[in-house]
Design a protein around this motif. Sequence first.
Motif, short mmCIF file in Angstrom:
data_model
loop_
_atom_site.label_atom_id
_atom_site.label_comp_id
_atom_site.label_asym_id
_atom_site.label_seq_id
_atom_site.Cartn_x
_atom_site.Cartn_y
_atom_site.Cartn_z
N ARG A 7 94.14 42.56 85.10
CA ARG A 7 93.47 42.84 86.37
C ARG A 7 93.15 44.32 86.51
NH1 ARG A 7 96.72 38.46 88.18
NH2 ARG A 7 95.37 36.80 88.94
N SER A 8 93.86 45.18 85.79
CA SER A 8 93.60 46.62 85.89
C SER A 8 92.40 47.04 85.04
CB SER A 8 94.84 47.41 85.47
OG SER A 8 95.12 47.19 84.11
N LYS A 9 91.89 46.15 84.19
CA LYS A 9 90.76 46.48 83.32
C LYS A 9 89.44 46.13 84.01
CE LYS A 9 93.31 45.89 79.05
NZ LYS A 9 93.26 45.35 77.69
N ASP A 10 88.38 46.81 83.58
CA ASP A 10 87.06 46.50 84.12
C ASP A 10 86.38 45.43 83.26
OD1 ASP A 10 86.49 47.99 81.90
OD2 ASP A 10 85.02 49.29 82.87
N ALA A 11 85.17 45.06 83.63
CA ALA A 11 84.48 43.93 82.99
C ALA A 11 84.21 44.17 81.51
CB ALA A 11 83.19 43.63 83.73
N THR A 12 83.84 45.39 81.14
CA THR A 12 83.54 45.65 79.73
C THR A 12 84.79 45.57 78.87
OG1 THR A 12 83.72 48.04 80.09
CG2 THR A 12 81.52 47.07 80.23
N GLU A 13 85.91 46.09 79.41
CA GLU A 13 87.17 46.01 78.66
C GLU A 13 87.62 44.56 78.52
OE1 GLU A 13 89.51 48.58 81.12
OE2 GLU A 13 89.34 50.23 79.71
N MET A 57 88.19 37.20 84.48
CA MET A 57 86.76 37.51 84.53
C MET A 57 86.07 36.71 85.63
SD MET A 57 85.87 37.75 80.47
CE MET A 57 84.22 38.41 80.61
N THR A 60 87.06 38.18 89.10
CA THR A 60 86.40 39.44 89.44
C THR A 60 84.90 39.25 89.65
OG1 THR A 60 86.21 39.99 87.09
CG2 THR A 60 88.11 40.87 88.28
#
Length: 63
Positions: A7-13, A57, A60
């Motif tokens: 959950r701490s990562k963004d969409a690209t990660e 994914m 988010t």
Amino acid sequence: MKASELRSKDATELGKELESLLRAQFNLRMQRATQQLSNTSQIGKVRRDIARVRTIMTETAGK
């Protein structure tokens, strides 16, 4: 991998993580097919990790 870490990562990660997990799953399937895989529980662990990433994914994307 824990859901809180994802959950701490963004969409690209998350996309990169999903891609690497899918590659790992493919490699494990090939190892199983050629009788080189000694620990078959790894396949289930990777599948659950893939499901976790895809769930995060989707969560988010709805926000």
